[in-house]
Design an enzyme around this catalytic site. Sequence first.
Site, mmCIF file in Angstrom:
data_model
loop_
_atom_site.group_PDB
_atom_site.id
_atom_site.type_symbol
_atom_site.label_atom_id
_atom_site.label_comp_id
_atom_site.label_asym_id
_atom_site.label_seq_id
_atom_site.Cartn_x
_atom_site.Cartn_y
_atom_site.Cartn_z
ATOM 1 C CG ASP A 1 1.527 -3.232 5.112
ATOM 2 O OD1 ASP A 1 2.175 -2.259 5.495
ATOM 3 O OD2 ASP A 1 0.293 -3.314 5.177
ATOM 4 C CG HIS B 1 -0.887 3.771 12.399
ATOM 5 N ND1 HIS B 1 -2.126 3.202 12.497
ATOM 6 C CD2 HIS B 1 -0.344 3.300 11.257
ATOM 7 C CE1 HIS B 1 -2.326 2.406 11.463
ATOM 8 N NE2 HIS B 1 -1.257 2.444 10.706
ATOM 9 C CD GLU C 1 -3.205 -1.156 4.933
ATOM 10 O OE1 GLU C 1 -2.937 -2.223 5.474
ATOM 11 O OE2 GLU C 1 -3.066 -0.066 5.505
ATOM 12 C CD GLU C 2 -2.274 2.721 7.346
ATOM 13 O OE1 GLU C 2 -3.008 2.199 8.204
ATOM 14 O OE2 GLU C 2 -1.058 2.512 7.286
ATOM 15 C CG ASP D 1 1.921 1.337 8.436
ATOM 16 O OD1 ASP D 1 1.610 0.856 7.341
ATOM 17 O OD2 ASP D 1 1.125 1.483 9.357
ATOM 18 C CG HIS E 1 -0.661 0.240 2.490
ATOM 19 N ND1 HIS E 1 -0.509 1.505 3.002
ATOM 20 C CD2 HIS E 1 -0.419 -0.591 3.508
ATOM 21 C CE1 HIS E 1 -0.193 1.430 4.284
ATOM 22 N NE2 HIS E 1 -0.113 0.166 4.618
HETATM 23 C C1 LIG Z 1 3.186 -5.484 8.594
HETATM 24 C C2 LIG Z 1 2.201 -4.542 9.132
HETATM 25 O O1 LIG Z 1 2.003 -4.456 10.287
HETATM 26 N N1 LIG Z 1 1.634 -3.757 8.250
HETATM 27 C C3 LIG Z 1 0.667 -2.783 8.583
HETATM 28 C C4 LIG Z 1 0.473 -1.757 7.487
HETATM 29 O O2 LIG Z 1 -0.642 -0.997 7.782
HETATM 30 C C5 LIG Z 1 -1.820 -1.694 8.128
HETATM 31 C C6 LIG Z 1 -2.904 -0.724 8.397
HETATM 32 O O3 LIG Z 1 -2.581 0.101 9.445
HETATM 33 C C7 LIG Z 1 -1.610 -2.546 9.316
HETATM 34 O O4 LIG Z 1 -2.806 -3.203 9.668
HETATM 35 C C8 LIG Z 1 -0.582 -3.514 8.944
HETATM 36 O O5 LIG Z 1 -0.372 -4.341 10.064
HETATM 37 ZN ZN LIG Z 2 -0.633 1.571 8.928
#
Ligand SMILES: CC(=O)N[C@H]1CO[C@H](CO)[C@@H](O)[C@@H]1O
Ligand SMILES: [Zn+2]
Length: 486
Positions: free
Chosen positions: A338, A406, A309-310, A276, A264
């Site tokens: 990710d 975050h 995605e977020e 992230d 993402h």
């Molecule tokens: C690997 C990981 O933790 N990726 C994160 C990327 O962002 C999403 C949305 O916040 C998380 O849920 C994932 O865990």
């Molecule tokens: Zn995230």
Amino acid sequence: MKTSLASILLLAVQMAWATRILTPDAIEADIQERELQNVIWHLNHIAEKNGGNRAFGEPGYAASMDFILERARIRFADKFDTFVQPFNHTYDKTNAIKVTGPDGEDVYVVSPQYNPATPLPGGITAGLVDTPVDDARGSMCLEDHWAGVEVKGKLALVKRGVCAVADKLRWAKKKGALGVILYNQDPGTGYSVPTLSADSIGETVPVGIIPLDVAQSWQARLAAGEEVVVNLLVDSIIEERESWNIIVETKKGDPNKVVMLGAHLDGVQAGPGINDNGSGSAGLLEILTAVAHYDVFKHKIRFAWWGAEENGLVGSLYYTSKLSEEEVNRIKYYFNYDMIGSPDPVYGIGVDENSGIGGDLLVDYLVSKGKSAYKGGMGGGSDHVGFVNLGIPTIFGHTGLDTCYHQHCDNINNIDFEALTLMTKAAARAMAQFANSLEGVPERKLFTRNPNSRSQIVKNFRRWADVEKEVSKEKLCGHTHEKITV
Ligand SMILES: CC(=O)N[C@H]1CO[C@H](CO)[C@@H](O)[C@@H]1O
Ligand SMILES: [Zn+2]
Ligand SMILES: *[C@@H]1O[C@H](CO)[C@@H](O)[C@H](O)[C@H]1NC(C)=O
């Protein structure tokens, strides 16, 4: 005819590239740490230039997209086909939130995502009502918790935890509260910002999340029979905005056998989103750049940079929900990446019973490089979900959560470049193997865990569309109201 040495060399290089065979070893050698640093630097710079983030609905996302497109569409136009898939989703932003205590004092407060606005400019001024604590089942999570608690026309003081914040707020609305003052379970102000999710729009009351010690002092005054009057002001917007998935695929390769990689591209509003999940996007871009140098491989290779995605995996779910059955059958494998550059990396590769040898390819490589990599579960937290639900063999590569998750500090300093480079090499190797041979890859699983999941996803999009209609109506009302009061 005289030929210069330079032109002979150039010809040799061109010939070498023209017949370069994509193999795991070859592409591993192409992935360079300094190139990944360069991409991460660009994404960080994009965030800095665009209000500090690369979130859905914000200019930093559009700039991130342009950055990816510049390579895929312009630099390597002869190697790849590029599609930009637009979709709409509910954007929200709290512009201001304020809680004023009974003595006129400003209180530390945070706003969750999708927090509805209070009337403006005054906010809600009302008496506070303390509510019972139930740490086992979650305070005010269930209807029986609200029995005998009179919150009509008041602000309810509720403890955070156990169930979703939105669940507590839905009950508060049903019971006639004007708003909720939610207090944290632990002391201090270092608490996370929850999301109420777009599904809750129209079903919740405004909320402000305050520290435990402030709530305790108010509870003491309420218990002593005092009337505690508090003001809650939430100035937020919720509106439909467009976003985009970027899909890039090799011109070469069998279109009926597609190996797909996704990450993402968006981040949260709170920070630059570099680990992230800028890390996954950077890894993919480097792999794409490397793939551009090869001409010989059997299957089509497709890259996806997902949007929003977020906000609930919106972009990837949109993509998977729009695929025809035929298109689904062509996708033989999906790799999701990710957060692959976490400081203090934990090399957990998410797999399920349908992942085939995909997880082993990554784990074996990482172990050969001296890392304690292992296979774990995939969970439901990232963009693999839509693919898993379609029964497509999938893995989820990541290096674990980090302490800046975050937050504002998820910037260029929040990357372990060794981890990012290793993960990108591992990803490139696995892709190269499957681009030539699908041995060890299971067939698409037609009996997925939840046969309704696809229709459920489609339903979610309908529901969001309805919500957006409601919201635009509310917005109109808000505007009329504003005009009258001005
Ligand atoms: C690997 C990981 O933790 N990726 C994160 C990327 O962002 C999403 C949305 O916040 C998380 O849920 C994932 O865990
Ligand atoms: Zn995230
Ligand atoms: C998104 O919404 C806009 C405005 O309502 C509309 O013009 C556009 O077609 C929508 N896009 C998609 C992909 O649905």
